[in-house]
Design a protein around this motif. Structure first.
Motif, PDB file in Angstrom:
ATOM      1  N   LYS A  55       0.819  -1.212   0.000  1.00  0.00           N
ATOM      2  CA  LYS A  55       0.000   0.000   0.000  1.00  0.00           C
ATOM      3  C   LYS A  55       0.858   1.269   0.000  1.00  0.00           C
ATOM      4  N   ASP A  58       5.290   2.388   4.471  1.00  0.00           N
ATOM      5  CA  ASP A  58       5.121   1.772   5.788  1.00  0.00           C
ATOM      6  C   ASP A  58       4.868   0.271   5.672  1.00  0.00           C
ATOM      7  N   ALA A  59       4.126  -0.129   4.668  1.00  0.00           N
ATOM      8  CA  ALA A  59       3.853  -1.557   4.466  1.00  0.00           C
ATOM      9  C   ALA A  59       5.124  -2.299   4.062  1.00  0.00           C
ATOM     10  N   ARG A  62       7.175  -2.668   7.199  1.00  0.00           N
ATOM     11  CA  ARG A  62       6.571  -3.739   7.998  1.00  0.00           C
ATOM     12  C   ARG A  62       7.040  -5.102   7.502  1.00  0.00           C
ATOM     13  N   ARG A 114      11.187   2.223  14.651  1.00  0.00           N
ATOM     14  CA  ARG A 114      10.230   2.918  13.787  1.00  0.00           C
ATOM     15  C   ARG A 114       8.805   2.495  14.141  1.00  0.00           C
ATOM     16  N   GLU A 115       7.886   3.400  13.929  1.00  0.00           N
ATOM     17  CA  GLU A 115       6.482   3.048  14.140  1.00  0.00           C
ATOM     18  C   GLU A 115       6.038   2.147  12.993  1.00  0.00           C
ATOM     19  N   VAL A 116       5.709   0.919  13.341  1.00  0.00           N
ATOM     20  CA  VAL A 116       5.316  -0.089  12.356  1.00  0.00           C
ATOM     21  C   VAL A 116       4.025  -0.742  12.841  1.00  0.00           C
ATOM     22  N   ASP A 117       3.154  -1.028  11.909  1.00  0.00           N
ATOM     23  CA  ASP A 117       1.869  -1.648  12.233  1.00  0.00           C
ATOM     24  C   ASP A 117       2.056  -3.141  12.493  1.00  0.00           C
ATOM     25  N   LEU A 118       2.668  -3.448  13.640  1.00  0.00           N
ATOM     26  CA  LEU A 118       2.835  -4.833  14.064  1.00  0.00           C
ATOM     27  C   LEU A 118       2.265  -4.970  15.461  1.00  0.00           C
ATOM     28  N   SER A 119       1.520  -6.013  15.654  1.00  0.00           N
ATOM     29  CA  SER A 119       0.860  -6.248  16.929  1.00  0.00           C
ATOM     30  C   SER A 119       1.733  -7.152  17.792  1.00  0.00           C
ATOM     31  N   GLU A 124      -3.057 -11.813  17.813  1.00  0.00           N
ATOM     32  CA  GLU A 124      -2.915 -11.470  16.387  1.00  0.00           C
ATOM     33  C   GLU A 124      -1.461 -11.263  15.980  1.00  0.00           C
ATOM     34  N   SER A 125      -0.534 -11.401  16.922  1.00  0.00           N
ATOM     35  CA  SER A 125       0.882 -11.206  16.601  1.00  0.00           C
ATOM     36  C   SER A 125       1.304 -12.195  15.514  1.00  0.00           C
TER      37      SER A 125
END
Length: 189
Positions: A55, A58-59, A62, A114-119, A124-125
């Protein structure tokens, strides 16, 4: 081979190529140098092809972070399982973690700075995160006693992360690296 299967294999190969190129570029020049335009040039695909896989930047970061966390988990597993003694396994894992952070700073940055969309720490990790945390748990467990093993593991991980980040930022005395690690680990064994 059916056409659909070939297309899926080619798509997976393009995905891997983009992630590898981003990783290499970040390691060579830093994350600011990783742009979709430069990646498109490097992998010899158009920017729309990149956007069909990711997208945005950032993706991509990730995806690199997930791959790197998987690599770190493998290194920690190898370090841990190379020793029968729990204390030696703990030291080896800590050294592997800090060595990874020192030798792969751009990857470490993607993984944990870095701010990354990882849980992290949830059901859900992604499996890579669970595997890496599992290696930390496995090395801490012999020392947990009555303490909650996951909380104690988070304390170790936090301390290792703090040392890694402060070392990278040259905020700590470089000639005291081993002493800091030994003080930390002595609290466990």
């Amino acid at each position: 081979m059916p056409i659909q299967e070939r297309r899926e294999r080619e798509r997976a190969e393009r995905h891997r190529l983009i992630v590898d190129a981003a990783r290499e570029l970040a390691e060579a020049e830093g994350w600011d140098a990783v742009t979709t335009r430069r990646l498109a040039e490097r992998v010899e695909y158009s920017q729309p092809v990149l956007y069909s896989h990711f997208k945005n930047k950032d993706a991509i970061v990730r995806a690199v972070a997930l791959q790197a966390i998987g690599d770190l988990a493998e290194r920690m597993r190898a370090a841990r399982t190379a020793h029968r003694s729990p204390a030696k396994a703990l030291r080896a894992l800590a050294d592997a973690y800090l060595d990874f952070a020192a030798t792969r700073p751009a990857l470490y940055d993607a993984m944990f700075v870095r701010e990354v969309d990882l849980s992290f720490g949830t059901a859900e990790s992604p499996p890579e995160l669970r595997a890496a945390f599992g290696e930390l748990v496995a090395v801490v467990e012999p020392f947990a006693g009555d303490d909650d093993v996951e909380t104690l593991t988070e304390v170790l991980w936090s301390a290792l992360h703090g040392q890694a980040t402060l070392n990278q930022g040259r905020r700590l005395r470089p000639d005291h690296h081993r002493a800091r690690v030994e003080v930390l680990l002595s609290r466990f064994c």
